[in-house]
Design an enzyme around this catalytic site. Sequence first.
Site, mmCIF file in Angstrom:
data_model
loop_
_atom_site.group_PDB
_atom_site.id
_atom_site.type_symbol
_atom_site.label_atom_id
_atom_site.label_comp_id
_atom_site.label_asym_id
_atom_site.label_seq_id
_atom_site.Cartn_x
_atom_site.Cartn_y
_atom_site.Cartn_z
ATOM 1 N N HIS A 272 0.855 -1.200 0.000
ATOM 2 C CA HIS A 272 0.000 0.000 0.000
ATOM 3 C C HIS A 272 0.884 1.241 0.000
ATOM 4 O O HIS A 272 1.947 1.256 0.632
ATOM 5 C CB HIS A 272 -0.897 0.014 1.250
ATOM 6 C CG HIS A 272 -2.069 0.922 1.117
ATOM 7 N ND1 HIS A 272 -1.987 2.273 1.336
ATOM 8 C CD2 HIS A 272 -3.336 0.669 0.730
ATOM 9 C CE1 HIS A 272 -3.177 2.824 1.120
ATOM 10 N NE2 HIS A 272 -4.013 1.874 0.747
ATOM 11 N N ASP A 329 -7.862 -5.427 -0.075
ATOM 12 C CA ASP A 329 -8.339 -6.328 -1.133
ATOM 13 C C ASP A 329 -7.981 -7.784 -0.909
ATOM 14 O O ASP A 329 -8.469 -8.658 -1.636
ATOM 15 C CB ASP A 329 -7.753 -5.862 -2.482
ATOM 16 C CG ASP A 329 -8.292 -4.501 -2.854
ATOM 17 O OD1 ASP A 329 -7.489 -3.548 -2.943
ATOM 18 O OD2 ASP A 329 -9.511 -4.381 -2.992
#
Length: 395
Positions: A272, A329
């Site tokens: 991320h 996700d």
Amino acid sequence: STGYVTLDPSYGNTGSCKSAITYIDGDQGILRYRGYDIAELCEKSTFMEVSYLLVYGELPTPEQFTRFKDKVQHHSLIHEDMKSFFTAYPGHAHPMAILSAMVCSLSVYHPELLKSDPTPKEMSQTITRLLSKVRVLAAFAYKRSVGEAFVYTKPKLDYVANFLHMMFTNPVEDYEVDEVIRKALDVLFIIHADHEQNCSTSTVRMVGSSKANLFAAISAGICALWGPLHGGANQMVIEMLEDIAKDGCNYKKYIDKAKDKNDPFRLMGFGHRVYKNYDPRAQIIKKHCDELLDQLGINDPILEIAKGLEEAALTDPYFIERKLYPNVDFYSGIVYRAMGIPTNMFTVMFALGRLPGWIAHWKEMIEEPGTRIARPRQIYVGSPQRAYVPINRRR
Ligand code: SDX
């Protein structure tokens, strides 16, 4: 030297964008919506209440919440003309392509809401219409893909239950909304609801800064979210886990591929830009994933592969050095699978969750006095000035 600049829709050029909506501390793994911690909202609130909080800045009073929910339910019809748009798409059309086109097309049926400086009443009408109708368009896109009749909302069902009802009920077979599934989906929508200046939200602010209407801005945000590095990752995670399953569950091979600089493969659902710690949303989803599969009595081998992959990656120096952890996700697709939602609808689910966040950022930006059109600058790295050469003298 790459020409990369910080996109800053609020201030028109570059610099940092101010916002009062979502706070993230990537190092600590903290996520708060309007000051409320994500874990507390998932435990105590609902997606509809969080949507109100994100858009209007405060938790609603009982009267405000009832009025808000009634308006969302009231606006859950789309113009009957739009139904023919769906049948014009081939059955294999990706639902994200349909959703972005349909959301923009909503503007055709609400010309009164296209003003670049809407009154608070007009803004509220646009917001509740979008929150309600995007969910309908998403369910209709799914029904189109499976060749089934469109199903409308029921007044007695809440926002999330109505979405599941529209997805899975058909004229000859009622779908009983399972409370366990409804609650799990409500939580999933909450954790996807906003995430400060991510790619799709910055796109919504960028498009909205030109005074394009909210329908157009949200349609652009849907397109940005579709990318496999952004919202499309949840679909890619499941495809990656299925490949690993087919490959004898040899997840070490995939970790080695992800580390190989010559291999474009990345571990989908990992890493991320902001979180250099465990994404708090991934932790919440993982907990709900375990509970949901257990309560539904589903034994999905993909979940065990995901846990094995996570464990192997979190102990691998390559991932540790780069602070690569599971993101929002990584587990969400496994939950959607357990609900019976097909893989090609996973990114649509992300869009439904993120919708209130996009709307909140658009509203914050157009209400900010002095907001100017976003106009990022660049670092020019092209050719210095040179004279034109006629084509007959070029070799
Ligand atoms: C979302 O912004 C948001 O908030 C997004 C989001 C939201 O709620 O809106 O949180 C939702 O989009 C989550 C991210 C979903 N995408 C994926 O899971 C795709 C896989 N992840 C990556 O592609 C990547 O981690 C990104 C895109 C998420 C972040 O990329 P960055 O910040 O640009 O990281 P980077 O490319 O600079 O990588 C730094 C290093 C590189 O290695 P080195 O060049 O330093 O040797 O880490 C490596 C990268 O190669 N790396 C990975 C990796 N992610 C980064 N290596 C293997 N697998 C990965 N997943």
